[in-house]
Design a protein around this motif. Structure first.
Motif, PDB file in Angstrom:
ATOM      1  N   MET A   1       0.831  -1.194   0.000  1.00  0.00           N
ATOM      2  CA  MET A   1       0.000   0.000   0.000  1.00  0.00           C
ATOM      3  C   MET A   1       0.877   1.259   0.000  1.00  0.00           C
ATOM      4  O   MET A   1       2.044   1.211   0.397  1.00  0.00           O
ATOM      5  CB  MET A   1      -0.935  -0.017   1.207  1.00  0.00           C
ATOM      6  N   PRO A   2       0.341   2.399  -0.438  1.00  0.00           N
ATOM      7  CA  PRO A   2       1.131   3.625  -0.561  1.00  0.00           C
ATOM      8  C   PRO A   2       1.804   4.072   0.739  1.00  0.00           C
ATOM      9  O   PRO A   2       2.898   4.631   0.708  1.00  0.00           O
ATOM     10  CB  PRO A   2       0.132   4.678  -1.024  1.00  0.00           C
ATOM     11  N   GLU A   3       1.190   3.803   1.871  1.00  0.00           N
ATOM     12  CA  GLU A   3       1.774   4.224   3.147  1.00  0.00           C
ATOM     13  C   GLU A   3       2.781   3.203   3.678  1.00  0.00           C
ATOM     14  O   GLU A   3       3.316   3.365   4.779  1.00  0.00           O
ATOM     15  CB  GLU A   3       0.677   4.502   4.182  1.00  0.00           C
ATOM     16  N   GLY A   4       3.054   2.135   2.898  1.00  0.00           N
ATOM     17  CA  GLY A   4       4.041   1.138   3.290  1.00  0.00           C
ATOM     18  C   GLY A   4       3.462  -0.087   3.967  1.00  0.00           C
ATOM     19  O   GLY A   4       4.206  -1.002   4.326  1.00  0.00           O
ATOM     20  N   GLU A   5       2.160  -0.124   4.129  1.00  0.00           N
ATOM     21  CA  GLU A   5       1.521  -1.296   4.737  1.00  0.00           C
ATOM     22  C   GLU A   5       1.585  -2.472   3.772  1.00  0.00           C
ATOM     23  O   GLU A   5       1.423  -2.309   2.561  1.00  0.00           O
ATOM     24  CB  GLU A   5       0.061  -0.993   5.065  1.00  0.00           C
ATOM     25  N   ILE A   6       1.822  -3.652   4.302  1.00  0.00           N
ATOM     26  CA  ILE A   6       1.858  -4.872   3.495  1.00  0.00           C
ATOM     27  C   ILE A   6       0.672  -5.736   3.893  1.00  0.00           C
ATOM     28  O   ILE A   6       0.477  -6.045   5.067  1.00  0.00           O
ATOM     29  CB  ILE A   6       3.177  -5.630   3.705  1.00  0.00           C
ATOM     30  N   ARG A   7      -0.105  -6.122   2.888  1.00  0.00           N
ATOM     31  CA  ARG A   7      -1.251  -7.014   3.103  1.00  0.00           C
ATOM     32  C   ARG A   7      -0.952  -8.318   2.374  1.00  0.00           C
ATOM     33  O   ARG A   7      -0.782  -8.323   1.154  1.00  0.00           O
ATOM     34  CB  ARG A   7      -2.528  -6.395   2.539  1.00  0.00           C
ATOM     35  N   TRP A   8      -0.885  -9.387   3.115  1.00  0.00           N
ATOM     36  CA  TRP A   8      -0.555 -10.682   2.533  1.00  0.00           C
ATOM     37  C   TRP A   8      -1.788 -11.294   1.886  1.00  0.00           C
ATOM     38  O   TRP A   8      -2.890 -11.214   2.411  1.00  0.00           O
ATOM     39  CB  TRP A   8      -0.026 -11.627   3.602  1.00  0.00           C
ATOM     40  N   ASN A   9      -1.595 -11.932   0.751  1.00  0.00           N
ATOM     41  CA  ASN A   9      -2.644 -12.710   0.077  1.00  0.00           C
ATOM     42  C   ASN A   9      -2.343 -14.174   0.367  1.00  0.00           C
ATOM     43  O   ASN A   9      -1.489 -14.766  -0.261  1.00  0.00           O
ATOM     44  CB  ASN A   9      -2.630 -12.473  -1.435  1.00  0.00           C
ATOM     45  N   GLY A  10      -3.001 -14.728   1.339  1.00  0.00           N
ATOM     46  CA  GLY A  10      -2.730 -16.109   1.718  1.00  0.00           C
ATOM     47  C   GLY A  10      -1.808 -16.176   2.919  1.00  0.00           C
ATOM     48  O   GLY A  10      -1.911 -15.378   3.849  1.00  0.00           O
ATOM     49  N   GLU A  11      -0.884 -17.125   2.873  1.00  0.00           N
ATOM     50  CA  GLU A  11       0.017 -17.375   3.995  1.00  0.00           C
ATOM     51  C   GLU A  11       0.947 -16.205   4.280  1.00  0.00           C
ATOM     52  O   GLU A  11       1.368 -15.503   3.375  1.00  0.00           O
ATOM     53  CB  GLU A  11       0.894 -18.591   3.695  1.00  0.00           C
ATOM     54  N   THR A  12       1.285 -16.053   5.549  1.00  0.00           N
ATOM     55  CA  THR A  12       2.295 -15.092   5.972  1.00  0.00           C
ATOM     56  C   THR A  12       3.623 -15.838   6.067  1.00  0.00           C
ATOM     57  O   THR A  12       3.679 -16.932   6.629  1.00  0.00           O
ATOM     58  CB  THR A  12       1.927 -14.518   7.357  1.00  0.00           C
ATOM     59  N   PRO A  13       4.690 -15.268   5.523  1.00  0.00           N
ATOM     60  CA  PRO A  13       5.970 -15.988   5.566  1.00  0.00           C
ATOM     61  C   PRO A  13       6.552 -16.067   6.973  1.00  0.00           C
ATOM     62  O   PRO A  13       6.259 -15.226   7.826  1.00  0.00           O
ATOM     63  CB  PRO A  13       6.874 -15.156   4.658  1.00  0.00           C
TER      64      PRO A  13
END
Length: 67
Positions: A35-47
């Protein structure tokens, strides 16, 4: 270490911020949205080692997108 990192804009109109990304980490493929503010949204599993992986993604995105 992230392998085969790729990203592309979420929208056809590249003026709108947001990117999708994909990479391999420990032989597993992960995808998400940056996202533009640096947020990461995972699609599925989180590493595993999520905090370290997020740092690597932020560095790559800063280098490729915001240079």
């Amino acid at each position: 270490m992230l392998q085969h990192f790729s990203y592309k804009p979420m929208y056809d109109n590249t003026k709108l911020p947001g990117w999708t990304f994909a990479f391999f980490f420990r032989n597993t493929r992960y995808t998400g949205d940056y996202m533009p503010e640096g947020e990461i949204r995972w699609n599925g599993e989180t590493p595993p080692e999520e905090d370290n992986v997020k740092k690597m993604i932020h560095e790559l995105m800063t280098f490729h997108v915001y240079d």
